[in-house]
Design a protein around this motif. Sequence first.
Motif, PDB file in Angstrom:
ATOM      1  N   UNK A 261      51.004  32.086  47.028  1.00 35.64           N
ATOM      2  CA  UNK A 261      49.691  32.656  47.257  1.00 35.64           C
ATOM      3  C   UNK A 261      49.424  33.836  46.344  1.00 35.64           C
ATOM      4  N   UNK A 262      48.225  33.889  45.750  1.00 37.77           N
ATOM      5  CA  UNK A 262      47.878  34.976  44.838  1.00 37.77           C
ATOM      6  C   UNK A 262      47.859  36.316  45.565  1.00 37.77           C
ATOM      7  N   UNK A 263      47.357  36.311  46.812  1.00 32.26           N
ATOM      8  CA  UNK A 263      47.310  37.567  47.558  1.00 32.26           C
ATOM      9  C   UNK A 263      48.685  38.162  47.770  1.00 32.26           C
ATOM     10  N   UNK A 264      49.635  37.316  48.136  1.00 36.18           N
ATOM     11  CA  UNK A 264      50.993  37.801  48.365  1.00 36.18           C
ATOM     12  C   UNK A 264      51.648  38.233  47.055  1.00 36.18           C
ATOM     13  N   UNK A 265      51.383  37.512  45.973  1.00 36.73           N
ATOM     14  CA  UNK A 265      51.968  37.883  44.673  1.00 36.73           C
ATOM     15  C   UNK A 265      51.495  39.272  44.244  1.00 36.73           C
ATOM     16  N   UNK A 266      50.195  39.506  44.371  1.00 40.13           N
ATOM     17  CA  UNK A 266      49.636  40.810  43.985  1.00 40.13           C
ATOM     18  C   UNK A 266      50.144  41.900  44.925  1.00 40.13           C
ATOM     19  N   UNK A 267      50.216  41.561  46.206  1.00 37.15           N
ATOM     20  CA  UNK A 267      50.694  42.545  47.182  1.00 37.15           C
ATOM     21  C   UNK A 267      52.111  42.993  46.855  1.00 37.15           C
ATOM     22  N   UNK A 279      48.287  49.627  48.943  1.00 35.02           N
ATOM     23  CA  UNK A 279      48.621  48.333  48.347  1.00 35.02           C
ATOM     24  C   UNK A 279      47.843  47.205  49.010  1.00 35.02           C
ATOM     25  N   UNK A 280      47.748  47.251  50.335  1.00 38.21           N
ATOM     26  CA  UNK A 280      47.010  46.212  51.063  1.00 38.21           C
ATOM     27  C   UNK A 280      45.533  46.238  50.691  1.00 38.21           C
ATOM     28  N   UNK A 281      44.947  47.440  50.643  1.00 38.86           N
ATOM     29  CA  UNK A 281      43.523  47.572  50.312  1.00 38.86           C
ATOM     30  C   UNK A 281      43.225  47.004  48.936  1.00 38.86           C
ATOM     31  N   UNK A 282      44.039  47.360  47.948  1.00 39.40           N
ATOM     32  CA  UNK A 282      43.797  46.880  46.593  1.00 39.40           C
ATOM     33  C   UNK A 282      44.043  45.380  46.466  1.00 39.40           C
ATOM     34  N   UNK A 283      45.100  44.874  47.127  1.00 38.05           N
ATOM     35  CA  UNK A 283      45.381  43.442  47.065  1.00 38.05           C
ATOM     36  C   UNK A 283      44.228  42.632  47.656  1.00 38.05           C
ATOM     37  N   UNK A 286      41.303  42.757  45.137  1.00 39.90           N
ATOM     38  CA  UNK A 286      41.563  42.005  43.906  1.00 39.90           C
ATOM     39  C   UNK A 286      41.517  40.505  44.143  1.00 39.90           C
ATOM     40  N   UNK A 287      42.102  40.054  45.259  1.00 38.31           N
ATOM     41  CA  UNK A 287      42.275  38.610  45.478  1.00 38.31           C
ATOM     42  C   UNK A 287      41.316  38.018  46.500  1.00 38.31           C
ATOM     43  N   UNK A 288      40.701  38.851  47.322  1.00 37.75           N
ATOM     44  CA  UNK A 288      39.830  38.334  48.377  1.00 37.75           C
ATOM     45  C   UNK A 288      40.574  37.833  49.594  1.00 37.75           C
ATOM     46  N   UNK A 289      41.890  38.010  49.626  1.00 40.70           N
ATOM     47  CA  UNK A 289      42.681  37.587  50.785  1.00 40.70           C
ATOM     48  C   UNK A 289      42.363  38.478  51.983  1.00 40.70           C
ATOM     49  N   UNK A 290      42.470  37.963  53.222  1.00 41.72           N
ATOM     50  CA  UNK A 290      42.173  38.754  54.417  1.00 41.72           C
ATOM     51  C   UNK A 290      43.084  39.986  54.510  1.00 41.72           C
ATOM     52  N   UNK A 291      42.477  41.149  54.749  1.00 47.22           N
ATOM     53  CA  UNK A 291      43.246  42.393  54.764  1.00 47.22           C
ATOM     54  C   UNK A 291      44.269  42.416  55.898  1.00 47.22           C
ATOM     55  N   UNK A 292      43.870  41.913  57.077  1.00 47.91           N
ATOM     56  CA  UNK A 292      44.799  41.952  58.214  1.00 47.91           C
ATOM     57  C   UNK A 292      46.034  41.099  57.949  1.00 47.91           C
ATOM     58  N   UNK A 293      45.833  39.932  57.345  1.00 45.43           N
ATOM     59  CA  UNK A 293      46.972  39.066  57.027  1.00 45.43           C
ATOM     60  C   UNK A 293      47.872  39.725  55.986  1.00 45.43           C
ATOM     61  N   UNK A 294      47.245  40.379  54.985  1.00 49.94           N
ATOM     62  CA  UNK A 294      48.038  41.081  53.977  1.00 49.94           C
ATOM     63  C   UNK A 294      48.815  42.240  54.595  1.00 49.94           C
ATOM     64  N   UNK A 295      48.198  42.929  55.542  1.00 51.94           N
ATOM     65  CA  UNK A 295      48.880  44.053  56.177  1.00 51.94           C
ATOM     66  C   UNK A 295      50.104  43.562  56.952  1.00 51.94           C
ATOM     67  N   UNK A 296      49.939  42.467  57.719  1.00 51.31           N
ATOM     68  CA  UNK A 296      51.083  41.901  58.441  1.00 51.31           C
ATOM     69  C   UNK A 296      52.182  41.491  57.463  1.00 51.31           C
ATOM     70  N   UNK A 297      51.784  40.874  56.351  1.00 48.17           N
ATOM     71  CA  UNK A 297      52.766  40.462  55.352  1.00 48.17           C
ATOM     72  C   UNK A 297      53.466  41.674  54.746  1.00 48.17           C
ATOM     73  N   UNK A 298      52.713  42.766  54.512  1.00 49.10           N
ATOM     74  CA  UNK A 298      53.302  43.973  53.933  1.00 49.10           C
ATOM     75  C   UNK A 298      54.352  44.582  54.848  1.00 49.10           C
ATOM     76  N   UNK A 299      54.088  44.546  56.150  1.00 49.22           N
ATOM     77  CA  UNK A 299      55.058  45.094  57.098  1.00 49.22           C
ATOM     78  C   UNK A 299      56.357  44.303  57.061  1.00 49.22           C
ATOM     79  N   UNK A 300      56.229  42.982  56.964  1.00 45.40           N
ATOM     80  CA  UNK A 300      57.423  42.148  56.889  1.00 45.40           C
ATOM     81  C   UNK A 300      58.163  42.384  55.573  1.00 45.40           C
ATOM     82  N   UNK A 301      57.422  42.511  54.478  1.00 43.46           N
ATOM     83  CA  UNK A 301      58.048  42.737  53.172  1.00 43.46           C
ATOM     84  C   UNK A 301      58.716  44.104  53.090  1.00 43.46           C
TER      85      UNK A 301
END
Length: 307
Positions: A261-267, A279-283, A286-301
């Motif tokens: 996924x492009x969102x996860x790659x950029x994140x 990082x979540x806000x910019x990702x 940049x990619x249009x991916x859902x912010x909440x999903x990116x935030x959850x992914x960031x916590x796991x990463x």
Amino acid sequence: MSASFASALTAARDAAALQHYPQGALYVVATPIGNLADISLRALHVLQLADTIACEDTRHTQALLRAYGIDKPAGHLLALHQHNEAQAAQSIVERLHAGQRVAYVSDAGTPGVSDPGARLVAAVQAAGLRCIPLPGASSVTCALSVAGAIAHTPDSSGFLFAGFLPTKSAERAAAVQRLAAEPRCVLLLEAPHRILDLAHALAVLGERPVTLARELTKQFEEITTLPAQALGAWLEGGPQRARGEFVVLLHPCAAPADDGGEGLRVLRLLLAELPTKTAVKLAAEITGAPRNALYDAALVLRRDPPA
């Protein structure tokens, strides 16, 4: 006592009386969390058999015993609560050494989980005496059984019991941030006068599902699952919704998106250089991916970065 519990006492005697109940032992007895019918037959028998019943509130327990038709003189009840547990435990150890059977009950549910009882059990075990559990009602397992919140994956199976979070807002917010990275179901407890504060603190979890269970087993029992960010509005949607004792379950964290996924790659690139929120806000921008999903992914990463 209602007529229905008269037959329960007879059933308790028939079902449990032939078992062995050693003297000089502490019986840790679960009692109902609301519905009186949730008492076990063995609990009824042991409460009748006990020489002493230790309890959080003697008046509450006396009323409970009378509801079942169990008559215990006031002198057979001993107060043991969070303010006197260490001292009262020593009195119970002395009674056990004298050969008494002592039952301990909290005001509701299974003692020693969130209620007093753990220090008592530790003192009894340290004295080389026996502790015998009588299982039964528990708000923890009751809520878990109907929330559908325990995942069965290698990373998120099981659950974490966190109990009551700190009462001060800054400490509570910090606790929520720590729990946000927990991949398993998280179980919290909360009192009615603080449930809105907890809901507002959990709003930072966004779309993460949260189950609220209030007044379990009672007449106005209510169980609902909502996104974390919607909890406050739901509680404020009716005057009765913030009443009663609460069990709050945070469902497991969403797994990170597919590696392609492009969102996860950029994140991932941004997390190497920037704070999580930035990082979540910019990702997302940049990619249009859902912010909440990116935030959850960031916590796991952040918790488990790739090798």
